[in-house]
Scaffold this active site. Structure first.
Site, PDB file in Angstrom:
ATOM      1  N   LYS A 189     -34.371 -38.251 105.450  1.00  0.00           N
ATOM      2  CA  LYS A 189     -35.607 -37.515 105.691  1.00  0.00           C
ATOM      3  C   LYS A 189     -35.594 -36.979 107.116  1.00  0.00           C
ATOM      4  CE  LYS A 189     -39.359 -38.087 107.544  1.00  0.00           C
ATOM      5  NZ  LYS A 189     -39.529 -36.737 108.094  1.00  0.00           N
ATOM      6  N   GLU A 265     -33.319 -46.843 116.454  1.00  0.00           N
ATOM      7  CA  GLU A 265     -32.962 -46.150 117.701  1.00  0.00           C
ATOM      8  C   GLU A 265     -34.260 -45.528 118.205  1.00  0.00           C
ATOM      9  OE1 GLU A 265     -30.143 -46.240 119.189  1.00  0.00           O
ATOM     10  OE2 GLU A 265     -28.827 -47.035 117.644  1.00  0.00           O
ATOM     11  N   CYS A 299     -33.774 -38.979 124.220  1.00  0.00           N
ATOM     12  CA  CYS A 299     -34.122 -40.388 124.442  1.00  0.00           C
ATOM     13  C   CYS A 299     -33.359 -40.929 125.646  1.00  0.00           C
ATOM     14  CB  CYS A 299     -33.799 -41.196 123.201  1.00  0.00           C
ATOM     15  SG  CYS A 299     -32.115 -40.917 122.632  1.00  0.00           S
ATOM     16  N   GLU A 396     -42.553 -41.962 128.420  1.00  0.00           N
ATOM     17  CA  GLU A 396     -41.426 -41.061 128.167  1.00  0.00           C
ATOM     18  C   GLU A 396     -41.952 -39.628 128.366  1.00  0.00           C
ATOM     19  OE1 GLU A 396     -40.067 -41.563 124.122  1.00  0.00           O
ATOM     20  OE2 GLU A 396     -38.000 -41.188 124.686  1.00  0.00           O
TER      21      GLU A 396
HETATM   22  P1  NAP Z   1     -41.329 -39.622 115.730  1.00  0.00           P
HETATM   23  O1  NAP Z   1     -42.648 -38.972 115.775  1.00  0.00           O
HETATM   24  O2  NAP Z   1     -41.285 -41.101 115.753  1.00  0.00           O
HETATM   25  O3  NAP Z   1     -40.609 -39.044 114.415  1.00  0.00           O
HETATM   26  C1  NAP Z   1     -39.300 -39.400 114.072  1.00  0.00           C
HETATM   27  C2  NAP Z   1     -39.137 -39.274 112.577  1.00  0.00           C
HETATM   28  O4  NAP Z   1     -40.027 -40.188 111.940  1.00  0.00           O
HETATM   29  C3  NAP Z   1     -39.486 -37.900 112.018  1.00  0.00           C
HETATM   30  O5  NAP Z   1     -38.665 -37.638 110.908  1.00  0.00           O
HETATM   31  C4  NAP Z   1     -40.926 -38.083 111.578  1.00  0.00           C
HETATM   32  O6  NAP Z   1     -41.335 -37.212 110.566  1.00  0.00           O
HETATM   33  C5  NAP Z   1     -40.886 -39.491 111.054  1.00  0.00           C
HETATM   34  N1  NAP Z   1     -42.177 -40.142 111.056  1.00  0.00           N
HETATM   35  C6  NAP Z   1     -43.258 -39.910 111.836  1.00  0.00           C
HETATM   36  N2  NAP Z   1     -44.253 -40.763 111.515  1.00  0.00           N
HETATM   37  C7  NAP Z   1     -43.781 -41.535 110.510  1.00  0.00           C
HETATM   38  C8  NAP Z   1     -44.333 -42.602 109.746  1.00  0.00           C
HETATM   39  N3  NAP Z   1     -45.571 -43.045 109.955  1.00  0.00           N
HETATM   40  N4  NAP Z   1     -43.568 -43.179 108.789  1.00  0.00           N
HETATM   41  C9  NAP Z   1     -42.309 -42.755 108.568  1.00  0.00           C
HETATM   42  N5  NAP Z   1     -41.728 -41.748 109.248  1.00  0.00           N
HETATM   43  C10 NAP Z   1     -42.456 -41.152 110.210  1.00  0.00           C
HETATM   44  O7  NAP Z   1     -40.379 -39.155 116.909  1.00  0.00           O
HETATM   45  P2  NAP Z   1     -40.016 -37.664 117.343  1.00  0.00           P
HETATM   46  O8  NAP Z   1     -41.151 -37.130 118.122  1.00  0.00           O
HETATM   47  O9  NAP Z   1     -39.528 -36.892 116.181  1.00  0.00           O
HETATM   48  O10 NAP Z   1     -38.753 -37.929 118.257  1.00  0.00           O
HETATM   49  C11 NAP Z   1     -38.859 -38.251 119.583  1.00  0.00           C
HETATM   50  C12 NAP Z   1     -38.695 -39.743 119.802  1.00  0.00           C
HETATM   51  O11 NAP Z   1     -37.438 -40.155 119.256  1.00  0.00           O
HETATM   52  C13 NAP Z   1     -38.650 -40.108 121.260  1.00  0.00           C
HETATM   53  O12 NAP Z   1     -39.379 -41.274 121.479  1.00  0.00           O
HETATM   54  C14 NAP Z   1     -37.154 -40.335 121.512  1.00  0.00           C
HETATM   55  O13 NAP Z   1     -36.879 -41.173 122.584  1.00  0.00           O
HETATM   56  C15 NAP Z   1     -36.737 -40.926 120.220  1.00  0.00           C
HETATM   57  N6  NAP Z   1     -35.290 -40.772 120.028  1.00  0.00           N
HETATM   58  C16 NAP Z   1     -34.502 -41.874 120.123  1.00  0.00           C
HETATM   59  C17 NAP Z   1     -33.123 -41.758 119.990  1.00  0.00           C
HETATM   60  C18 NAP Z   1     -32.238 -42.966 120.085  1.00  0.00           C
HETATM   61  O14 NAP Z   1     -31.084 -42.861 119.692  1.00  0.00           O
HETATM   62  N7  NAP Z   1     -32.706 -44.090 120.587  1.00  0.00           N
HETATM   63  C19 NAP Z   1     -32.552 -40.508 119.750  1.00  0.00           C
HETATM   64  C20 NAP Z   1     -33.387 -39.391 119.653  1.00  0.00           C
HETATM   65  C21 NAP Z   1     -34.764 -39.549 119.791  1.00  0.00           C
HETATM   66  P3  NAP Z   1     -42.275 -35.947 110.890  1.00  0.00           P
HETATM   67  O15 NAP Z   1     -41.403 -34.932 111.446  1.00  0.00           O
HETATM   68  O16 NAP Z   1     -42.858 -35.607 109.588  1.00  0.00           O
HETATM   69  O17 NAP Z   1     -43.314 -36.410 111.867  1.00  0.00           O
END
Ligand code: NAP
Length: 494
Positions: A189, A265, A299, A396
């Protein structure tokens, strides 16, 4: 400008030629409800594609397809699984330019960075193609005699992979590669803002020979409700998530019900520590990379800069000069070095964190404001005289903002670096070997860059400690996340 209009039209043409449905059981289909979801170019706000908007029934259909394919995929010889991944690597690299244009169109990052991400993404397939044939086991004489301890490793089973928008392809291949190599089937997804790169990847995997049902992809605007249904389904055996700590926490709690294997992650808040014995020119170069890769939306992005007082002014001024001269624009323009942020919310969030710093007494050396007009552009910003405890340092930032905090000695720098719930990446600049190693060991993070601003590498274990996550992706251990150890006790009376 005409050239750019043509370039954007060409990228929109690539988007338009992609299958835009759900990829389930080897077939493309519309959402059961017929609903679609708009994908926008963050630089212009224009809608560039409409993809299927899956509901719960569609998500469960994808899981059923993965469950049905699990046994036969696990039985495919490891070499053959590896060859399919290897072919996928070749196809991605052959289409690198188109895939990069598509990625920039939906996510905004400059074209050169999208090209780098496409290559990075493909490398995970090459790496795990090689790892598929190295899944080992063990044979041990039991210490008391009388039996043998024989171990083998088997695929965990159907896995749900949830990926973020900031690295639309690499965060997918970093999970799909090891899962397929291990013999797991998957439901992917992608983020709703950047589904196109994943749809393109699904088509490539099918072309490379991935059998129907082994990789399934659904796009949705209702990620919470659809994925909850999959996580509650006892047929799912594994959840791998990359995204924010807040969502990761909620998913760990949901996964407890069925005692799912999880890999997380999550968010980061990387400290970037510069000692006064550092090569300041090298440190500035590293800072530009660690801060500006992906427009700061990474991240691993350096989020807070701790600079020893003796070089703080020199470092701050040089960094401001570098960041202030970067070219802002549409990522498809080859001259662009800084693209737009993903959406208006991100722009507002970054502006608020800069305001919080200036209200606390910080000084703006460059930037400090959004760019007027359409698109979500924020000027690369350097802030100096930032107090350590404020929001700008704790949260962040996910944007092109570098807050500088001065420090006096090593213990103080380490205490500030470790004063965070996060522990993903960290960066240390010093020319003193012992100090460099000592500080790398004392910093609480899963990864540290010593005298370099880029650490991501398919051959390295990527992951965090504390609230930055569980497990590692890439490297020799990446495949372990998709394998279970089975122990067989063999009677050996001889
Ligand atoms: P996010 O809001 O947590 O979303 C990540 C994924 O989860 C998206 O596919 C999102 O779908 C989905 N999602 C959101 N709410 C959900 C829920 N309640 N249940 C299940 N899935 C859900 O994060 P983001 O804004 O896309 O990404 C940025 C974050 O990712 C930052 O905090 C960054 O540090 C972190 N990140 C970490 C790494 C690592 O390797 N540690 C790498 C890259 C990014 P939707 O698009 O529909 O909201």
């Amino acid at each position: 400008m005409t050239i750019l209009t043509d370039t954007i039209a060409a990228a929109e043409g690539i988007a338009g030629s992609l299958p835009q449905g759900l990829f389930i059981g080897g077939e493309w289909r519309q959402a059961e409800s017929g609903a679609t979801l708009a994908v926008d170019d963050p630089a212009t706000g224009r809608t560039v594609a409409e993809v299927a908007d899956a509901g719960t029934a569609d998500g469960l259909a994808a899981l059923t397809a993965a469950v049905d394919a699990q046994t036969s995929w696990a039985a495919v010889p490891p070499r053959e699984r590896g060859e399919i991944l290897r072919r996928s690597f070749e196809i991605i690299m052959a289409r690198r330019d188109d895939l990069a244009a598509l990625m920039t169109l939906e996510m905004g990052k400059p074209l050169a960075e999208s090209q780098a991400e496409v290559a990075y993404a493909a490398e995970f397939f090459r790496w795990f193609a090689e790892e598929a044939v190295r899944i080992d086991g063990g044979y041990l004489v039991a210490p008391g005699g009388g039996s043998r301890v024989v171990t083998t490793r088997q695929p965990v089973g159907p896995s749900l992979l949830i990926t973020p928008w900031n690295f639309p392809m690499a965060m997918g291949t970093r999970k799909i590669g090891p899962a397929l190599a291990a013999g797991c089937t998957v439901v992917v997804k992608p983020a709703k803002q950047t589904p196109l790169s994943m749809l393109a990847l699904a088509a490539i995997l099918a072309e490379a020979g991935v059998p129907p049902g082994v990789v399934n992809v659904f796009t949705t605007s209702k990620s919470g409700s659809v994925t909850s249904a999959l996580i509650a389904d006892p047929r799912l055996r594994k959840l791998s998530f990359t995204g924010s700590t807040e969502v990761g926490r909620a998913l760990i709690a949901q996964s407890a019900q069925n005692v799912l294997r999880t890999s997380m992650e999550l968010g980061g808040n990387a400290p970037f520590v510069v000692f006064d014995d550092a090569d300041v020119t090298l440190a500035v170069e590293g800072a530009v990379q660690a801060k500006m890769r992906n427009i700061g939306e990474a991240c691993t992005a350096a989020n807070r800069f701790y600079v020893q007082r003796g070089v703080a002014r020199e470092f701050g001024e040089a960094l401001a000069e570098r960041l202030g001269s970067l070219v802002i624009g549409h990522g498809l323009d080859p001259a662009t070095q800084v693209g737009p942020l993903i959406d208006r919310n991100a722009l507002t969030g970054v502006s608020e964190l800069v305001d919080a710093a200036t209200s606390a007494g910080a000084r703006v050396l460059t930037g400090g404001e959004a760019v007027d007009g359409a698109g979500n552009f924020y000027r690369p910003t350097v802030l100096t005289g930032v107090p350590h405890g404020i929001r700008t340092v704790r949260e962040e930032i996910f944007g092109p903002v570098a807050p500088i905090v001065a420090f006096d000695n090593e213990d103080e720098a380490i205490a500030m670096a470790n004063d965070s719930e996060y522990g993903l990446a960290a960066y240390v600049f010093t020319e003193a070997l012992e100090r460099g190693l000592r500080v790398c060991e004392r910093i609480e993070s899963g990864m540290v860059g010593l005298n370099q601003g880029i650490i991501s590498n398919p051959a390295a274990p990527f992951g965090g400690v504390k609230h930055s996550g569980l497990g590692r992706e890439g490297g020799f251990g990446g495949i372990d996340e998709y394998l279970e150890v089975k122990y067989m006790s063999i009677r050996a009376p001889w």
